[in-house]
Design a protein around this motif. Structure first.
Motif, PDB file in Angstrom:
ATOM      1  N   ARG A 134       0.818  -1.213   0.000  1.00  0.00           N
ATOM      2  CA  ARG A 134       0.000   0.000   0.000  1.00  0.00           C
ATOM      3  C   ARG A 134       0.855   1.267   0.000  1.00  0.00           C
ATOM      4  O   ARG A 134       0.555   2.212  -0.697  1.00  0.00           O
ATOM      5  N   THR A 135       1.931   1.228   0.808  1.00  0.00           N
ATOM      6  CA  THR A 135       2.772   2.413   0.931  1.00  0.00           C
ATOM      7  C   THR A 135       4.219   1.990   1.210  1.00  0.00           C
ATOM      8  O   THR A 135       4.473   0.813   1.477  1.00  0.00           O
ATOM      9  N   ARG A 136       5.131   2.938   1.105  1.00  0.00           N
ATOM     10  CA  ARG A 136       6.576   2.649   1.164  1.00  0.00           C
ATOM     11  C   ARG A 136       6.973   1.785   2.358  1.00  0.00           C
ATOM     12  O   ARG A 136       7.702   0.808   2.210  1.00  0.00           O
ATOM     13  N   GLU A 137       6.495   2.124   3.562  1.00  0.00           N
ATOM     14  CA  GLU A 137       6.970   1.403   4.761  1.00  0.00           C
ATOM     15  C   GLU A 137       6.487  -0.051   4.811  1.00  0.00           C
ATOM     16  O   GLU A 137       7.008  -0.849   5.575  1.00  0.00           O
ATOM     17  N   THR A 155       5.926  -1.627  -6.693  1.00  0.00           N
ATOM     18  CA  THR A 155       4.791  -0.702  -6.815  1.00  0.00           C
ATOM     19  C   THR A 155       4.286  -0.345  -5.416  1.00  0.00           C
ATOM     20  O   THR A 155       4.424  -1.127  -4.480  1.00  0.00           O
ATOM     21  N   THR A 156       3.719   0.832  -5.301  1.00  0.00           N
ATOM     22  CA  THR A 156       2.947   1.170  -4.088  1.00  0.00           C
ATOM     23  C   THR A 156       1.628   1.770  -4.558  1.00  0.00           C
ATOM     24  O   THR A 156       1.571   2.473  -5.585  1.00  0.00           O
ATOM     25  N   ASP A 157       0.590   1.495  -3.775  1.00  0.00           N
ATOM     26  CA  ASP A 157      -0.743   1.984  -4.158  1.00  0.00           C
ATOM     27  C   ASP A 157      -0.760   3.513  -4.199  1.00  0.00           C
ATOM     28  O   ASP A 157      -1.418   4.116  -5.044  1.00  0.00           O
ATOM     29  N   ASP A 158      -0.003   4.135  -3.248  1.00  0.00           N
ATOM     30  CA  ASP A 158      -0.054   5.598  -3.152  1.00  0.00           C
ATOM     31  C   ASP A 158       1.101   6.285  -3.889  1.00  0.00           C
ATOM     32  O   ASP A 158       1.222   7.511  -3.852  1.00  0.00           O
ATOM     33  N   GLY A 159       1.958   5.516  -4.525  1.00  0.00           N
ATOM     34  CA  GLY A 159       3.060   6.104  -5.302  1.00  0.00           C
ATOM     35  C   GLY A 159       4.207   6.616  -4.443  1.00  0.00           C
ATOM     36  O   GLY A 159       5.104   7.299  -4.939  1.00  0.00           O
ATOM     37  N   SER A 160       4.231   6.267  -3.136  1.00  0.00           N
ATOM     38  CA  SER A 160       5.296   6.785  -2.262  1.00  0.00           C
ATOM     39  C   SER A 160       6.645   6.120  -2.536  1.00  0.00           C
ATOM     40  O   SER A 160       7.687   6.579  -2.069  1.00  0.00           O
ATOM     41  N   TYR A 161       6.655   5.003  -3.272  1.00  0.00           N
ATOM     42  CA  TYR A 161       7.899   4.303  -3.608  1.00  0.00           C
ATOM     43  C   TYR A 161       7.621   3.451  -4.842  1.00  0.00           C
ATOM     44  O   TYR A 161       6.522   2.896  -4.984  1.00  0.00           O
ATOM     45  N   LYS A 164       3.566   3.931  -9.066  1.00  0.00           N
ATOM     46  CA  LYS A 164       2.250   4.039  -8.423  1.00  0.00           C
ATOM     47  C   LYS A 164       1.275   3.052  -9.077  1.00  0.00           C
ATOM     48  O   LYS A 164       1.202   2.980 -10.302  1.00  0.00           O
TER      49      LYS A 164
END
Ligand code: NAD
Ligand code: FES
Length: 281
Positions: A134-137, A155-161, A164
């Motif tokens: 979902r997110t970078r962490e 890939t991350t759902d929110d594009g943080s890493y 997106k």
């Protein structure tokens, strides 16, 4: 008793445990799982073996705290013991050299692709891994996956890493880019495995998924883990966990995964309340 030799917090709610279990480590194959019980009265928790080291006699499991039992497990630390670790269970993944394989891991489904990617590469495949969260962490085991892959896409759902989007979007992009793929293997949430299956279906790319239904006995007796595959009833604990994604009735699996949702919520509320009032050991 099985000792926890090491515990690592990989991300909020995601914990990795290195467990001493020489017998299981000796026999484990990619794709297999164990059933863990914290104590004699504990729930049986099925968990994919993320790594096994035969020489050290250890196995690694990665858990996400989601319900009462996984929260309880998440509170344990190195030096603590588990009353039972049963396995290896399930059929090992069928390994074959098909040229290029894509291993897709979503969220806590990322660590289980490590032994698959390693095994598939060892026999000569070019391995492309797509991992997403979902997110970078929440992107875990990136370095380990990279160590057994020829290419890694994140890939991350929110594009943080990374890129997106969902892992299934990245797979679509690879296929549209003209990659010739012999096999796609996906592990993660059921919605993700269904999405991956729909991406590869029009291209007739062989696609395998590792299913994770609710399990009780994990011996093929209780029937709780049943799924419909190609119109036939299969028990994931003994016939799987790997199945041909294009034959799996994902809608039935999704609805069966929700059957104990109210009981699970109540058990977690009770556990949290006992924990808050210091009434747990
Ligand atoms: P999550 O919901 O955070 O999703 C992880 C990633 O999967 C997302 O970042 C996305 O790339 C992809 N994804 C999610 N929903 C999607 C959708 N509708 N379409 C396309 N892609 C989608 O995952 P989580 O919270 O880490 O949960 C992981 C799940 O994996 C749990 O349900 C767990 O039970 C399961 N799991 C399965 C196995 C197995 O052997 N099958 C092993 C470990 C974990
Ligand atoms: Fe009981 Fe599979 S968990 S038959």
């Amino acid at each position: 008793m099985y000792e926890i030799l090491k515990k690592q917090n990989l991300a909020p709610s995601i914990k990795e445990f290195l467990i001493s279990s020489p017998e299981i480590a000796r026999k484990a194959q990619p794709g297999q799982f164990v059933v863990v019980r914290i104590d004699e009265r504990g729930e049986r928790i099925p968990l994919t073996i993320a790594e096994y080291e035969r020489d050290k006699g250890t196995i690694t499991i990665v858990i996400q705290e989601a319900g009462k039992s996984t929260y309880h497990l998440g509170r344990l630390d190195s030096g603590d013991t588990l009353s039972d670790v049963i396995g290896p269970l399930g059929r090992p993944t069928h390994m074959q050299d098909v040229g290029t394989v894509v291993c897709v891991g979503g969220g806590v489904g990322i660590p289980p692709i490590y032994p698959l990617a390693r095994g598939l590469r060892e026999i000569g495949n070019r391995v492309i891994s797509i991992i997403g969260a979902r997110t970078r962490e929440l992107v875990i085991w990136e370095d380990k996956i990279a160590s057994v892959s020829d290419e890694v896409h994140v890939t991350t759902d929110d594009g943080s890493y990374g890129r997106k989007g969902f892992v299934s979007n990245e797979l679509q992009r690879l296929i549209e880019g003209g990659r010739e793929l012999g096999l796609v293997f996906a592990v993660g949430p059921t919605l993700m495995m269904r999405a991956v299956s729909e991406v590869t279906r029009p291209y007739k790319i062989r696609t395998m998924v590792s299913l994770n239904p609710i399990m009780v006995d994990a011996t093929g007796m209780c029937g709780v883990c049943r799924v419909s595959v190609g119109g036939e009833t299969k028990f994931v604990c003994v016939d799987g966990p790997d199945f041909d994604a294009h034959q799996v009735d994902f809608n039935q699996l999704l609805s069966r995964q929700r059957i104990y949702i109210q009981e699970e919520k109540k058990a977690l509320q009770r556990y949290n309340s006992l924990h808050k009032h210091g009434k747990l050991k």
